[in-house]
Scaffold this active site. Structure first.
Site, short mmCIF file in Angstrom:
data_model
loop_
_atom_site.label_atom_id
_atom_site.label_comp_id
_atom_site.label_asym_id
_atom_site.label_seq_id
_atom_site.Cartn_x
_atom_site.Cartn_y
_atom_site.Cartn_z
N ARG A 208 0.82 -1.22 0.00
CA ARG A 208 0.00 0.00 0.00
C ARG A 208 0.84 1.27 0.00
NH1 ARG A 208 -1.98 1.46 4.61
NH2 ARG A 208 -2.31 -0.61 5.44
N TYR B 80 -13.97 21.59 -11.39
CA TYR B 80 -14.56 20.32 -11.81
C TYR B 80 -15.72 19.97 -10.85
CZ TYR B 80 -14.32 15.20 -12.65
OH TYR B 80 -14.57 13.89 -12.94
N ASP C 150 -5.68 22.04 -9.65
CA ASP C 150 -6.03 20.95 -10.55
C ASP C 150 -5.42 21.30 -11.90
OD1 ASP C 150 -7.22 19.20 -12.39
OD2 ASP C 150 -9.05 19.02 -11.20
N LYS D 268 -6.67 11.14 -17.74
CA LYS D 268 -6.91 11.90 -18.97
C LYS D 268 -5.69 11.82 -19.89
CE LYS D 268 -10.92 12.97 -17.25
NZ LYS D 268 -11.15 14.09 -16.33
#
Ligand SMILES: *Cc1c(COP(=O)(O)O)cnc(C)c1O
Length: 402
Positions: free
Chosen positions: A68, A121, A193, A218
């Site tokens: 992790r 967003y 962002d 993206k």
């Protein structure tokens, strides 16, 4: 950052970013000469002695310790992303939204105040208005074009200023250096962002940003086949973000990190093509009688053009446009018959997309001024003339149904 995963052959300086991105995060000489790093699937990591187990535990944010916390594959991807964004360290996360929520949670606690651009967003807003509000963090949305006047919105308890430039759906370009300077004067952390620029066309850390997020889903992954997020920081803030990700129990999967790393190698070439095609479409749309305005930061007619030109080095093919008022049915007639443009939400892949959007619905700081239907285009890697012909046929259907 694993020493073993540092750049394979540090190229002689000065070397351009497009070249450095081909080397970042790989070391073929440690892998039988194989060019790309392997995909490590790992939960348990074993240690031969108590002393080595304890040494690993002490330095667990910086080495292979437990699945992790990261694997050589995720470290390789993170090193390459830090190089791309011009930051010191990066944390990989299972989606772009997870990167955003992790970064916000890292710096906010009950009683804190958050300033966030009205053009953010939508799922970012939703997180702030629901989960973050429930934790006792208050959010104020500000006009994306506020610039240095954001100083007037800062409170003693304002801990984070969040920017997204250009804005989602509407593409307002923000004066990031002015906002960052005002935020820093008040002791706030500035989070961005940076998905639109892919980290390639905007260098966040050179413009005052402390923490830069990308939906690697993206442009970085670039082929519409993985969910992935990144948070890039300075050395100072890295541990705060990494401990938050570890504390939340979220980590990116190794196969997705591999896809992100592979996407990075062709990012410069793909983005240049997305940019060229996007501009060709935007300029063509600007001349069309059906179009009221084109929302593309690299068009001189766009209000954010001067800031874009000052701070950005390119514009990928994601932009918006507003039609002159017409019926919903006529827009549907246009979109339903498109042969090359598909309709879908995520973007940044090789395939062109078009999407009806409703920016007016979510705005709270400044009303959306346009009455006509709004659309967003992601220009893919198809031939630009083919895409224009597809849109032209679409406008004929729109006119026939008007
Ligand atoms: C898509 C997107 C996100 C979220 O990314 P996911 O990987 O879908 O969670 C965040 N910010 C922006 C600007 C985006 O376009």
């Amino acid at each position: 950052m694993l020493k073993a995963m540092d750049e394979s052959k540090p190229p002689q300086r000065p070397v351009k970013k497009s070249t450095r991105l081909l080397y970042a995060g790989r070391r073929p000489e440690d892998q039988h000469g194989v060019v790309n790093p392997p995909v490590y699937h790992a939960s348990t990591v074993t240690f031969p002695t108590v002393a080595e187990l304890e040494a690993a535990q002490r330095d667990r944010l910086n080495r292979v310790y437990y699945g992790r916390f990261g694997t050589p594959t995720s470290f390789a991807f993170e090193d390459a992303v830090a190089e791309l964004e011009g930051g010191d360290r990066a944390v990989s996360l299972p989606s772009g939204l997870a990167a955003i929520t992790c970064a916000l949670l890292a710096f906010l606690k009950a009683g804190d105040h958050l300033l966030i651009t009205d053009s953010a967003y939508f799922p970012t807003r939703k997180f702030c208005d629901t989960l973050l509000a429930g934790l006792g963090v208050e959010t104020t949305y500000y006009d994306p074009t506020v610039g240095g006047a954001i100083a007037g919105l800062m409170r003693p308890e304002t801990r984070v200023v969040f920017v997204e430039s250009p804005g989602s759906l509407t593409f307002e370009v923000q004066d990031v250096p002015a906002i960052a300077a005002a935020a820093h004067d008040h002791g706030a952390v500035v989070i961005m962002d940076n998905t639109w620029s892919a980290g390639l066309y905007f260098q966040p850390f050179a413009h005052g940003i402390d923490v830069s997020i990308q939906a690697a889903t993206k442009f970085i992954v670039g082929h519409s086949d993985a969910m992935l997020g990144t948070v890039t920081t300075t050395n100072d803030l890295f541990e705060t973000v990494k401990w938050t990700a570890v504390g939340l129990g979220i980590c990116a999967g190794p196969d997705d990190c591999y896809l992100g790393l592979r996407g990075l190698r062709s990012l410069t070439a793909r983005l240049a093509r997305h940019q060229e095609t996007g501009l060709a479409l935007a300029r063509w749309l600007e001349q069309r009688p059906e179009v009221e305005t084109v929302l593309h930061p690299a068009l001189p007619s766009f209000p954010g053009y001067d800031l874009w030109k000052r701070d950005f080095t390119g514009a990928p093919g994601l932009f918006g446009f507003v039609l002159t008022p017409c019926s919903k049915d006529s827009v549907a007639a246009m979109l339903d018959g498109l042969a090359l443009f598909a309709m879908g939400f995520s973007w940044g892949g090789y395939e062109s997309l078009i999407l009806p959007t409703e920016p007016g619905k979510s705005r709270t700081a400044v009303p959306w001024p346009h009455a006509g239907p709004c659309l967003r285009i992601h220009a893919g890697l198809e031939d630009a003339d083919d895409l224009i012909a597809d849109l032209e046929a679409g406008f004929r259907r729109l006119e026939a149904a008007r």
